[in-house]
Design an enzyme around this catalytic site. Structure first.
Site, PDB file in Angstrom:
ATOM      1  N   CYS A 244     -10.323  48.254 -11.492  1.00 24.95           N
ATOM      2  CA  CYS A 244     -10.144  46.804 -11.387  1.00 24.95           C
ATOM      3  C   CYS A 244      -9.731  46.505  -9.947  1.00 24.95           C
ATOM      4  CB  CYS A 244      -9.148  46.291 -12.425  1.00 24.95           C
ATOM      5  SG  CYS A 244      -7.528  47.079 -12.391  1.00 24.95           S
ATOM      6  N   ARG A 249      -5.447  46.619 -14.991  1.00 24.03           N
ATOM      7  CA  ARG A 249      -6.378  46.153 -16.011  1.00 24.03           C
ATOM      8  C   ARG A 249      -7.327  47.262 -16.454  1.00 24.03           C
ATOM      9  NH1 ARG A 249      -8.304  40.853 -12.777  1.00 24.03           N
ATOM     10  NH2 ARG A 249      -7.988  42.329 -11.054  1.00 24.03           N
TER      11      ARG A 249
END
Length: 286
Positions: A244, A249
């Site tokens: 990410c 994430r």
């Protein structure tokens, strides 16, 4: 595990499980304060009863380098927090991805029993459970024996570069649509900073991390997760690289794939776009 959980994976615990183990001396619950939480505002305003509060960089990174603590430093930090090698550590975060990142970092650093509170504060509140402002007393220090890292969980930039275009490898981008398309380098709603170049790693497929979660930030049922993953042509026979902007994430994808769907060839590129988007000479796609 209750019937609404995405799976029976031991790594994912429900609010019911956490409430039942709230007084278990062998279980530690920790809230991780992420980006925008330098003053631990969310934790101080109300946290799950019994949860300690940690700032993510202070506990999960080396004090000087963008690197994880050495096995010796990791052992020293955990021992000082009263966490032993056999302690069950449960994380949740503000935002949700930071708790899962802490799970991933602890697993990578070798801790044996580490879990995620499904949905964190969001699901806890949605179920009408109480939040408290009382900060629990610090546990007495213990001896933590240094353990080996699980290097198979992680991939570095040169290996990512070599994997571009490989038929047996799929690269998954967990960022927002705006970041993936090259319109932003920072997530929507915040400063557009983090790299000097916009775009994505060539060939990367998009699987936004929030698409794996329900409205209360708990994981979707395993069948829905499997359908989302299959729509990106990701099969168990393929090696998966998740990234990410700073890898928080990406660990949501890693958790879903490995703990909820049973994939065993998944690695996180923790340098992610903060590194790739600043490197000289690497290819970028928009």
């Amino acid at each position: 595990m209750d019937a609404s959980a995405a799976t029976d994976s031991q790594a994912l615990v429900s609010p019911e499980w956490m409430a039942a183990h709230a007084r278990d001396p062998n279980v530690r619950l920790i809230e991780i304060a992420g980006l925008g939480q330098d003053d631990m505002q969310a934790y101080r305003a109300g946290h799950v009863p019994g949860a300690a509060g940690w700032k993510w960089k202070d506990m999960l990174w080396d004090s000087h380098m963008r690197e994880f603590p050495s096995p010796e430093t990791f052992a020293e930090r955990l021992g000082q927090e009263g966490i032993g090698n056999a302690t069950t550590v449960v994380f949740y975060g503000e935002g949700i991805q930071f708790g899962i990142y802490a799970w991933w970092a602890f697993r990578y650093c070798g801790h044996a029993d580490v879990r995620v509170l499904d949905g964190g504060r969001d699901r806890w509140k949605a179920e009408g459970r109480p939040l408290v402002t009382e900060i629990p007393a610090r546990a007495p220090a213990v001896v933590y024996r240094p353990v080996a890292r699980r290097e198979h969980m992680r991939i570095h930039r040169d290996a990512v570069l070599a994997a571009i275009g490989e038929q047996h490898t799929v690269i998954l981008d967990a960022r927002s649509p705006e970041e993936y398309s090259g319109k932003r380098v920072g997530g929507p709603g915040g400063p557009d900073v983090g790299a000097v170049r916009y775009g994505r790693i060539p060939g990367a497929r998009h699987l936004f991390y929030l698409d794996l979660l329900n409205a209360d930030k708990s994981f979707k049922p395993a069948a829905e997760l499997a359908s989302l993953v299959a729509s990106r042509d990701v099969g168990r026979e393929r090696e998966v690289i998740a990234y990410c902007r700073m890898s928080h994430r990406a660990t949501v994808l890693y958790f879903a794939l490995t703990q909820l769907l049973g994939f065993n060839q998944v690695r996180v590129y923790d340098g992610s776009w903060t590194e790739w988007g600043n490197l000289v000479g690497v290819p970028i796609e928009r």
